[in-house]
Design a protein around this motif. Structure first.
Motif, PDB file in Angstrom:
ATOM      1  N   PRO A 137       0.829  -1.209   0.000  1.00 12.46           N
ATOM      2  CA  PRO A 137       0.000   0.000   0.000  1.00 12.46           C
ATOM      3  C   PRO A 137       0.856   1.249   0.000  1.00 12.46           C
ATOM      4  N   VAL A 138       0.212   2.371  -0.317  1.00 10.92           N
ATOM      5  CA  VAL A 138       0.902   3.652  -0.288  1.00 10.92           C
ATOM      6  C   VAL A 138       1.379   3.924   1.139  1.00 10.92           C
ATOM      7  N   LEU A 139       2.613   4.383   1.274  1.00 12.58           N
ATOM      8  CA  LEU A 139       3.225   4.654   2.568  1.00 12.58           C
ATOM      9  C   LEU A 139       3.238   6.159   2.793  1.00 12.58           C
ATOM     10  N   GLU A 140       2.677   6.604   3.915  1.00 14.35           N
ATOM     11  CA  GLU A 140       2.656   8.025   4.245  1.00 14.35           C
ATOM     12  C   GLU A 140       3.325   8.251   5.589  1.00 14.35           C
ATOM     13  N   ARG A 141       4.304   9.116   5.598  1.00 12.79           N
ATOM     14  CA  ARG A 141       5.022   9.467   6.827  1.00 12.79           C
ATOM     15  C   ARG A 141       5.223  10.983   6.835  1.00 12.79           C
ATOM     16  N   GLY A 142       4.382  11.679   7.576  1.00  7.16           N
ATOM     17  CA  GLY A 142       4.461  13.135   7.592  1.00  7.16           C
ATOM     18  C   GLY A 142       4.297  13.686   6.189  1.00  7.16           C
ATOM     19  N   PRO A 143       5.221  14.531   5.721  1.00  4.45           N
ATOM     20  CA  PRO A 143       5.111  15.107   4.370  1.00  4.45           C
ATOM     21  C   PRO A 143       5.480  14.128   3.258  1.00  4.45           C
ATOM     22  N   LEU A 144       5.970  12.938   3.638  1.00  2.00           N
ATOM     23  CA  LEU A 144       6.427  11.950   2.657  1.00  2.00           C
ATOM     24  C   LEU A 144       5.305  11.011   2.243  1.00  2.00           C
ATOM     25  N   THR A 145       5.176  10.804   0.944  1.00  2.00           N
ATOM     26  CA  THR A 145       4.266   9.794   0.405  1.00  2.00           C
ATOM     27  C   THR A 145       5.040   8.936  -0.582  1.00  2.00           C
ATOM     28  N   MET A 146       4.936   7.606  -0.415  1.00  2.00           N
ATOM     29  CA  MET A 146       5.603   6.672  -1.313  1.00  2.00           C
ATOM     30  C   MET A 146       4.589   5.675  -1.846  1.00  2.00           C
ATOM     31  N   ASP A 147       4.517   5.554  -3.167  1.00  2.00           N
ATOM     32  CA  ASP A 147       3.620   4.606  -3.813  1.00  2.00           C
ATOM     33  C   ASP A 147       4.480   3.548  -4.499  1.00  2.00           C
ATOM     34  N   PRO A 148       4.706   2.392  -3.863  1.00  2.00           N
ATOM     35  CA  PRO A 148       5.589   1.373  -4.440  1.00  2.00           C
ATOM     36  C   PRO A 148       5.117   0.872  -5.801  1.00  2.00           C
ATOM     37  N   ALA A 149       3.804   0.731  -5.995  1.00  2.00           N
ATOM     38  CA  ALA A 149       3.295   0.187  -7.256  1.00  2.00           C
ATOM     39  C   ALA A 149       3.634   1.088  -8.431  1.00  2.00           C
ATOM     40  N   ARG A 150       3.642   2.386  -8.179  1.00  2.00           N
ATOM     41  CA  ARG A 150       3.908   3.350  -9.249  1.00  2.00           C
ATOM     42  C   ARG A 150       5.301   3.965  -9.166  1.00  2.00           C
ATOM     43  N   HIS A 151       6.078   3.493  -8.206  1.00  2.00           N
ATOM     44  CA  HIS A 151       7.428   4.016  -8.006  1.00  2.00           C
ATOM     45  C   HIS A 151       7.380   5.548  -7.962  1.00  2.00           C
ATOM     46  N   LYS A 152       6.455   6.045  -7.178  1.00  2.00           N
ATOM     47  CA  LYS A 152       6.247   7.495  -7.103  1.00  2.00           C
ATOM     48  C   LYS A 152       6.508   7.975  -5.680  1.00  2.00           C
ATOM     49  N   VAL A 153       7.262   9.079  -5.564  1.00  2.00           N
ATOM     50  CA  VAL A 153       7.590   9.666  -4.273  1.00  2.00           C
ATOM     51  C   VAL A 153       7.257  11.151  -4.312  1.00  2.00           C
ATOM     52  N   THR A 154       6.575  11.632  -3.275  1.00  2.00           N
ATOM     53  CA  THR A 154       6.343  13.065  -3.157  1.00  2.00           C
ATOM     54  C   THR A 154       6.733  13.528  -1.755  1.00  2.00           C
ATOM     55  N   TRP A 155       7.160  14.787  -1.668  1.00  2.00           N
ATOM     56  CA  TRP A 155       7.497  15.426  -0.401  1.00  2.00           C
ATOM     57  C   TRP A 155       6.786  16.773  -0.371  1.00  2.00           C
ATOM     58  N   LYS A 156       5.859  16.916   0.551  1.00  2.00           N
ATOM     59  CA  LYS A 156       5.026  18.121   0.633  1.00  2.00           C
ATOM     60  C   LYS A 156       4.331  18.397  -0.697  1.00  2.00           C
ATOM     61  N   GLY A 157       3.947  17.314  -1.369  1.00  2.00           N
ATOM     62  CA  GLY A 157       3.217  17.427  -2.630  1.00  2.00           C
ATOM     63  C   GLY A 157       4.079  17.529  -3.862  1.00  2.00           C
ATOM     64  N   ASP A 158       5.389  17.722  -3.697  1.00  2.00           N
ATOM     65  CA  ASP A 158       6.299  17.830  -4.835  1.00  2.00           C
ATOM     66  C   ASP A 158       6.919  16.473  -5.147  1.00  2.00           C
ATOM     67  N   THR A 159       7.008  16.150  -6.435  1.00  2.00           N
ATOM     68  CA  THR A 159       7.563  14.872  -6.857  1.00  2.00           C
ATOM     69  C   THR A 159       9.081  14.846  -6.692  1.00  2.00           C
ATOM     70  N   VAL A 160       9.580  13.728  -6.160  1.00  2.00           N
ATOM     71  CA  VAL A 160      11.019  13.498  -6.037  1.00  2.00           C
ATOM     72  C   VAL A 160      11.339  12.232  -6.831  1.00  2.00           C
ATOM     73  N   THR A 161      12.228  12.345  -7.807  1.00  2.00           N
ATOM     74  CA  THR A 161      12.550  11.213  -8.671  1.00  2.00           C
ATOM     75  C   THR A 161      13.707  10.413  -8.099  1.00  2.00           C
ATOM     76  N   LEU A 162      13.428   9.152  -7.750  1.00  2.00           N
ATOM     77  CA  LEU A 162      14.447   8.276  -7.176  1.00  2.00           C
ATOM     78  C   LEU A 162      14.676   7.066  -8.076  1.00  2.00           C
ATOM     79  N   THR A 163      15.898   6.545  -8.042  1.00  2.00           N
ATOM     80  CA  THR A 163      16.151   5.279  -8.708  1.00  2.00           C
ATOM     81  C   THR A 163      15.503   4.163  -7.887  1.00  2.00           C
ATOM     82  N   VAL A 164      15.459   2.970  -8.467  1.00  2.00           N
ATOM     83  CA  VAL A 164      14.888   1.827  -7.754  1.00  2.00           C
ATOM     84  C   VAL A 164      15.650   1.572  -6.456  1.00  2.00           C
ATOM     85  N   THR A 165      16.975   1.623  -6.519  1.00  2.00           N
ATOM     86  CA  THR A 165      17.785   1.389  -5.326  1.00  2.00           C
ATOM     87  C   THR A 165      17.500   2.432  -4.255  1.00  2.00           C
ATOM     88  N   GLU A 166      17.471   3.689  -4.646  1.00  2.00           N
ATOM     89  CA  GLU A 166      17.200   4.770  -3.697  1.00  2.00           C
ATOM     90  C   GLU A 166      15.808   4.634  -3.098  1.00  2.00           C
TER      91      GLU A 166
END
Length: 236
Positions: A137-166
């Motif tokens: 499931p989508v992981l939410e920790r404070g301003p952080l949101t991580m969606d593993p299925a879509r490999h999507k990360v946001t911080w305070k609503g802004d997208t952060v592009t990470l590699t798979v390893t990161e």
């Protein structure tokens, strides 16, 4: 269904050895020795994933990716020179999914390919239909949101592009805020199948993750270093 992997590198030895290793793992491979020859083939008959070398004659990997992204969104892994952060930054900005520094372990490359294909499969699953593998499931920790299925990360609503390893390293930290994770624990999460890497590699990944978050929030300090112990994520 068997996945098809395209390999683009001007080093014939790498093309041959990696192709044999991938075929032994059940993949279908296509090989190209320069970017110009690869571009038309990748657009006309897209593979499931492409592995591109950055340094090539005629058309280098960065230009190949730029032109490829005009017509295709196939997953791409870059092979870069060791510690060449400029190549990494440019490649990720143009839409690469991950990068691996040369010289590299074939087992590491195969692990990264499998990880990206799993996420691509989850993303491609029709709405309302569960993908073949269980999706976290989508992981939410404070301003952080991580969606593993879509490999999507946001911080305070802004997208952060990470590699798979990161992504895997950050996900491991964020799953249990406040709990210290050693470098070995983070390596186990990011490098599966008993792949050996120097533990200082984790430090380099953490440095890059922090830098990417600080590009959207200069005050980002959620990843804490505990010298002699490891790292922890704070959602306070």
């Amino acid at each position: 269904m068997t996945a098809t992997i395209a390999l683009v590198d001007d080093d014939r030895n790498i093309l041959t050895s990696v192709s044999i290793a991938l075929q032994a793992e059940g993949f279908v491979t296509r090989v190209y020795s320069d970017g110009e020859a690869a571009l038309k083939a990748l657009v006309d008959n897209p593979p499931d994933l492409a592995v591109l070398d950055v340094k090539m004659p005629k058309m280098d990997g960065l230009e190949l990716l730029r032109r490829l992204r005009e017509k295709s969104q196939i997953p791409v892994i870059f092979l870069t020179s060791k510690d060449d952060e400029l190549d990494e930054a440019l490649g990720l900005a143009m839409g690469a999914d991950d990068y691996i520094a040369k010289p590299f372990s074939q087992r590491l490359l195969i692990a990264r390919i499998r990880a990206i294909l799993r996420r691509t499969e989850a993303l491609a699953a029709p709405v309302g239909e569960e993908p073949a593998q269980e999706v976290q499931p989508v992981l939410e920790r404070g301003p952080l949101t991580m969606d593993p299925a879509r490999h999507k990360v946001t911080w305070k609503g802004d997208t952060v592009t990470l590699t798979v390893t990161e992504f895997m390293i950050l996900e491991t930290l964020a799953q249990r805020p406040g709990i210290v994770k050693t470098r070995n624990q983070l390596m186990d999460a990011a490098y599966q199948d008993d792949i050996y890497v120097d533990d200082r590699t984790i430090d380099s990944h953490i440095k890059r993750v922090r830098r990417k978050f600080r590009q959207v929030d200069p005050e980002f300090d959620a990843i804490e270093t505990l010298y002699g112990a490891g790292y922890r994520f704070s959602d306070e």
